[in-house]
Design a protein around this motif. Structure first.
Motif, PDB file in Angstrom:
ATOM      1  N   THR A 118       7.487   1.578 -16.214  1.00 27.75           N
ATOM      2  CA  THR A 118       8.041   1.673 -14.859  1.00 27.75           C
ATOM      3  C   THR A 118       8.376   0.321 -14.248  1.00 27.75           C
ATOM      4  O   THR A 118       9.058   0.263 -13.229  1.00 27.75           O
ATOM      5  CB  THR A 118       7.044   2.384 -13.934  1.00 27.75           C
ATOM      6  OG1 THR A 118       5.829   1.618 -13.853  1.00 27.75           O
ATOM      7  CG2 THR A 118       6.732   3.785 -14.444  1.00 27.75           C
ATOM      8  N   LYS A 119       7.876  -0.757 -14.852  1.00 31.28           N
ATOM      9  CA  LYS A 119       8.031  -2.108 -14.304  1.00 31.28           C
ATOM     10  C   LYS A 119       7.424  -2.211 -12.905  1.00 31.28           C
ATOM     11  O   LYS A 119       7.904  -2.957 -12.047  1.00 31.28           O
ATOM     12  CB  LYS A 119       9.517  -2.526 -14.269  1.00 31.28           C
ATOM     13  CG  LYS A 119      10.234  -2.420 -15.598  1.00 31.28           C
ATOM     14  CD  LYS A 119       9.515  -3.182 -16.691  1.00 31.28           C
ATOM     15  CE  LYS A 119      10.201  -3.039 -18.044  1.00 31.28           C
ATOM     16  NZ  LYS A 119       9.393  -3.587 -19.143  1.00 31.28           N
ATOM     17  N   CYS A 120       6.366  -1.451 -12.690  1.00 22.33           N
ATOM     18  CA  CYS A 120       5.612  -1.484 -11.441  1.00 22.33           C
ATOM     19  C   CYS A 120       4.166  -1.860 -11.749  1.00 22.33           C
ATOM     20  O   CYS A 120       3.809  -2.091 -12.900  1.00 22.33           O
ATOM     21  CB  CYS A 120       5.638  -0.112 -10.760  1.00 22.33           C
ATOM     22  SG  CYS A 120       7.281   0.414 -10.199  1.00 22.33           S
ATOM     23  N   SER A 287       6.750  -0.725   0.682  1.00 19.10           N
ATOM     24  CA  SER A 287       6.349  -0.268  -0.651  1.00 19.10           C
ATOM     25  C   SER A 287       6.047   1.221  -0.646  1.00 19.10           C
ATOM     26  O   SER A 287       5.953   1.858   0.412  1.00 19.10           O
ATOM     27  CB  SER A 287       5.108  -1.034  -1.127  1.00 19.10           C
ATOM     28  OG  SER A 287       3.976  -0.668  -0.345  1.00 19.10           O
ATOM     29  N   SER A 288       5.886   1.748  -1.829  1.00 21.62           N
ATOM     30  CA  SER A 288       5.476   3.143  -1.971  1.00 21.62           C
ATOM     31  C   SER A 288       4.496   3.247  -3.125  1.00 21.62           C
ATOM     32  O   SER A 288       4.423   2.357  -3.983  1.00 21.62           O
ATOM     33  CB  SER A 288       6.681   4.047  -2.227  1.00 21.62           C
ATOM     34  OG  SER A 288       7.285   3.753  -3.467  1.00 21.62           O
ATOM     35  N   MET A 289       3.732   4.330  -3.128  1.00 22.01           N
ATOM     36  CA  MET A 289       2.803   4.580  -4.224  1.00 22.01           C
ATOM     37  C   MET A 289       2.924   6.044  -4.628  1.00 22.01           C
ATOM     38  O   MET A 289       2.870   6.942  -3.776  1.00 22.01           O
ATOM     39  CB  MET A 289       1.366   4.254  -3.833  1.00 22.01           C
ATOM     40  CG  MET A 289       0.385   4.456  -4.993  1.00 22.01           C
ATOM     41  SD  MET A 289      -1.210   3.619  -4.766  1.00 22.01           S
ATOM     42  CE  MET A 289      -1.951   4.632  -3.501  1.00 22.01           C
ATOM     43  N   ILE A 290       3.110   6.265  -5.912  1.00 23.37           N
ATOM     44  CA  ILE A 290       3.160   7.614  -6.466  1.00 23.37           C
ATOM     45  C   ILE A 290       1.806   7.886  -7.109  1.00 23.37           C
ATOM     46  O   ILE A 290       1.381   7.160  -8.000  1.00 23.37           O
ATOM     47  CB  ILE A 290       4.270   7.751  -7.523  1.00 23.37           C
ATOM     48  CG1 ILE A 290       5.614   7.260  -6.964  1.00 23.37           C
ATOM     49  CG2 ILE A 290       4.396   9.197  -7.993  1.00 23.37           C
ATOM     50  CD1 ILE A 290       6.704   7.128  -8.006  1.00 23.37           C
ATOM     51  N   VAL A 291       1.119   8.911  -6.636  1.00 26.98           N
ATOM     52  CA  VAL A 291      -0.251   9.178  -7.080  1.00 26.98           C
ATOM     53  C   VAL A 291      -0.332  10.542  -7.756  1.00 26.98           C
ATOM     54  O   VAL A 291       0.246  11.524  -7.288  1.00 26.98           O
ATOM     55  CB  VAL A 291      -1.240   9.154  -5.889  1.00 26.98           C
ATOM     56  CG1 VAL A 291      -2.671   9.400  -6.367  1.00 26.98           C
ATOM     57  CG2 VAL A 291      -1.156   7.833  -5.158  1.00 26.98           C
ATOM     58  N   SER A 292      -1.060  10.582  -8.859  1.00 27.51           N
ATOM     59  CA  SER A 292      -1.365  11.843  -9.530  1.00 27.51           C
ATOM     60  C   SER A 292      -2.783  11.749 -10.085  1.00 27.51           C
ATOM     61  O   SER A 292      -3.200  10.681 -10.524  1.00 27.51           O
ATOM     62  CB  SER A 292      -0.370  12.099 -10.672  1.00 27.51           C
ATOM     63  OG  SER A 292      -0.649  13.319 -11.321  1.00 27.51           O
ATOM     64  N   ILE A 306       1.107   4.539  -9.089  1.00 28.90           N
ATOM     65  CA  ILE A 306       2.171   3.573  -9.382  1.00 28.90           C
ATOM     66  C   ILE A 306       2.606   2.941  -8.071  1.00 28.90           C
ATOM     67  O   ILE A 306       2.998   3.647  -7.135  1.00 28.90           O
ATOM     68  CB  ILE A 306       3.378   4.256 -10.051  1.00 28.90           C
ATOM     69  CG1 ILE A 306       2.972   4.862 -11.390  1.00 28.90           C
ATOM     70  CG2 ILE A 306       4.524   3.270 -10.236  1.00 28.90           C
ATOM     71  CD1 ILE A 306       4.083   5.672 -12.038  1.00 28.90           C
ATOM     72  N   ILE A 307       2.531   1.611  -7.990  1.00 31.89           N
ATOM     73  CA  ILE A 307       2.901   0.899  -6.766  1.00 31.89           C
ATOM     74  C   ILE A 307       4.163   0.089  -7.022  1.00 31.89           C
ATOM     75  O   ILE A 307       4.242  -0.670  -7.984  1.00 31.89           O
ATOM     76  CB  ILE A 307       1.778  -0.047  -6.304  1.00 31.89           C
ATOM     77  CG1 ILE A 307       0.475   0.722  -6.138  1.00 31.89           C
ATOM     78  CG2 ILE A 307       2.156  -0.740  -5.002  1.00 31.89           C
ATOM     79  CD1 ILE A 307      -0.712  -0.174  -5.883  1.00 31.89           C
ATOM     80  N   LEU A 312      12.505   2.969  -5.475  1.00 27.76           N
ATOM     81  CA  LEU A 312      12.132   3.356  -6.835  1.00 27.76           C
ATOM     82  C   LEU A 312      12.966   4.546  -7.288  1.00 27.76           C
ATOM     83  O   LEU A 312      13.395   5.368  -6.464  1.00 27.76           O
ATOM     84  CB  LEU A 312      10.656   3.748  -6.893  1.00 27.76           C
ATOM     85  CG  LEU A 312       9.606   2.641  -6.833  1.00 27.76           C
ATOM     86  CD1 LEU A 312       8.212   3.253  -6.869  1.00 27.76           C
ATOM     87  CD2 LEU A 312       9.774   1.665  -7.982  1.00 27.76           C
ATOM     88  N   ASP A 313      13.136   4.659  -8.589  1.00 26.34           N
ATOM     89  CA  ASP A 313      13.809   5.833  -9.148  1.00 26.34           C
ATOM     90  C   ASP A 313      12.751   6.929  -9.336  1.00 26.34           C
ATOM     91  O   ASP A 313      12.221   7.134 -10.421  1.00 26.34           O
ATOM     92  CB  ASP A 313      14.469   5.470 -10.483  1.00 26.34           C
ATOM     93  CG  ASP A 313      15.412   6.563 -10.970  1.00 26.34           C
ATOM     94  OD1 ASP A 313      15.301   7.705 -10.478  1.00 26.34           O
ATOM     95  OD2 ASP A 313      16.244   6.275 -11.849  1.00 26.34           O
ATOM     96  N   TYR A 314      12.453   7.638  -8.235  1.00 32.86           N
ATOM     97  CA  TYR A 314      11.360   8.610  -8.239  1.00 32.86           C
ATOM     98  C   TYR A 314      11.594   9.730  -9.255  1.00 32.86           C
ATOM     99  O   TYR A 314      10.664  10.180  -9.925  1.00 32.86           O
ATOM    100  CB  TYR A 314      11.178   9.203  -6.841  1.00 32.86           C
ATOM    101  CG  TYR A 314      10.807   8.164  -5.812  1.00 32.86           C
ATOM    102  CD1 TYR A 314       9.488   7.766  -5.655  1.00 32.86           C
ATOM    103  CD2 TYR A 314      11.775   7.561  -5.018  1.00 32.86           C
ATOM    104  CE1 TYR A 314       9.137   6.794  -4.726  1.00 32.86           C
ATOM    105  CE2 TYR A 314      11.443   6.591  -4.093  1.00 32.86           C
ATOM    106  CZ  TYR A 314      10.120   6.212  -3.943  1.00 32.86           C
ATOM    107  OH  TYR A 314       9.787   5.246  -3.034  1.00 32.86           O
TER     108      TYR A 314
END
Length: 347
Positions: A118-120, A287-292, A306-307, A312-314
């Protein structure tokens, strides 16, 4: 908000994710699935701006999505697909190449692979030690009245602690302690080693209480350490190279990943996308964070987050984090089943 406006909003966000530049009406009107004129697109974009989903950085520029626009896009418009079989095979190989055999290594390997893809930056929290049991305790003499206590759990965690005693222990005392631990603590859940359990273990030492109780206290302290959530951070350099984010804010957050605990816990099931704009406690602006989360059996055992920048390409990233959390769940649950079967065979 009709379907056309939603489609135009999605097109603006997709274009902005791709280019990072404000998007004009002509660029949107030229897309094959937008079957209206540039003037109609311009009017709809102006309406989307009034509704708070787009904004115009400069009067002469195109428009960019707001946090509200991203939220609507993610919750209502965006479609994510499944990873193709060949990509799944590649991801499986990435984990295999890391030699992920213990639970801790599985999580670290998944975080490393996810950061690379993801390059994050990726933060992984591991709450599963509280579900693990004590597999083995060893006491190793290392010097005059100095001993190291080694605690090994069923999920592969290893903790050690130096313990200085008032007396040197005889071979008989060490052997008694090893047998005592096997009878009373082997197979006991880490979370069950309470103050009451500690006191009963010490009292039951009898004539060995004076010499061996410090070792029991050492095992107890190691078990408490295991109950603290552990955090793995990978890909920090990816954030530091991102011009959309403040470098000092990144350093501050990476120094204390535990500050993300509340956000990592927000994902009880499925995917949760968190924007810094919507959360005052999130250190990194824009910023954003995708959490699972991932499971161990039927219990939540930890989370992956993911931060990255908001841009971002969600749709592309979310299938990856879904894959890795599902894969971690399968691997650590399988490891637990294998451990249970071994324990049954040994009984």
């Amino acid at each position: 908000m009709n379907d056309r406006k939603l489609k135009i909003l999605a097109a603006v966000i997709d274009e902005y994710i791709l280019t990072g530049e404000p998007v004009g009406s002509k660029a949107i009107a030229s897309k094959p699935d937008i079957n209206v004129s540039a003037a109609t697109v311009r009017n709809d974009m102006a309406m989307l701006e009034q509704l708070g989903f787009l904004e115009q950085p400069h009067t002469s520029a195109g428009r960019v999505p707001t946090f509200s626009g991203y939220r609507l896009y993610i919750d209502k418009i965006m479609k994510t697909g499944e990873l193709p079989p060949e990509e799944v095979q590649r991801l499986d190989k990435m984990l295999e190449d890391e030699g992920a055999v213990t639970e801790e290594l599985v999580i670290q390997s998944a975080a490393t692979a996810l950061a690379e893809l993801t390059k994050c930056a990726v933060v992984a929290s591991n709450a599963s030690p509280k579900f693990s049991v004590i597999s083995k305790v060893e006491v190793i003499p290392t010097g005059k009245r100095l001993y190291v206590i080694l605690l090994i759990t069923s999920n592969g965690n290893i903790k050690n602690k130096a313990c200085r005693l008032e007396f040197d222990l005889s071979h008989e005392q060490l052997e008694f302690f090893t047998n005592y631990i096997e009878e009373n603590l082997q197979g006991v859940s880490v979370s069950e080693l309470s103050d009451e359990k500690l006191n009963s273990l010490v009292e039951a030492l009898g004539t060995y209480m004076m010499t061996l109780s410090p070792l029991i206290h050492g095992v107890y302290e190691l078990s408490k350490d295991l109950l603290h959530k552990e955090y793995t951070v990978k890909g920090e350099r990816n954030l530091l190279s991102c011009n959309d984010l403040d470098k000092m804010e990144i350093v501050k957050l990476m120094d204390k990943p535990s500050e993300l605990e509340d956000f990592l816990n927000d994902s009880f099931s499925g995917i949760n996308v968190i924007f810094s704009e919507e959360n005052d406690g999130f250190v990194i602006g824009n910023s954003s964070m995708i959490v699972s989360n991932y499971q161990k059996g039927d219990k939540t055992a930890g989370s992956l987050g993911i931060i990255g920048p908001v841009r971002l390409d969600y749709a592309k990233i979310i299938p990856y984090i879904e894959y890795f959390t599902n894969k971690i769940s399968d691997l650590i649950s399988e490891n637990e089943d294998n451990t249970d079967r071994k324990d049954d065979d040994n009984e």
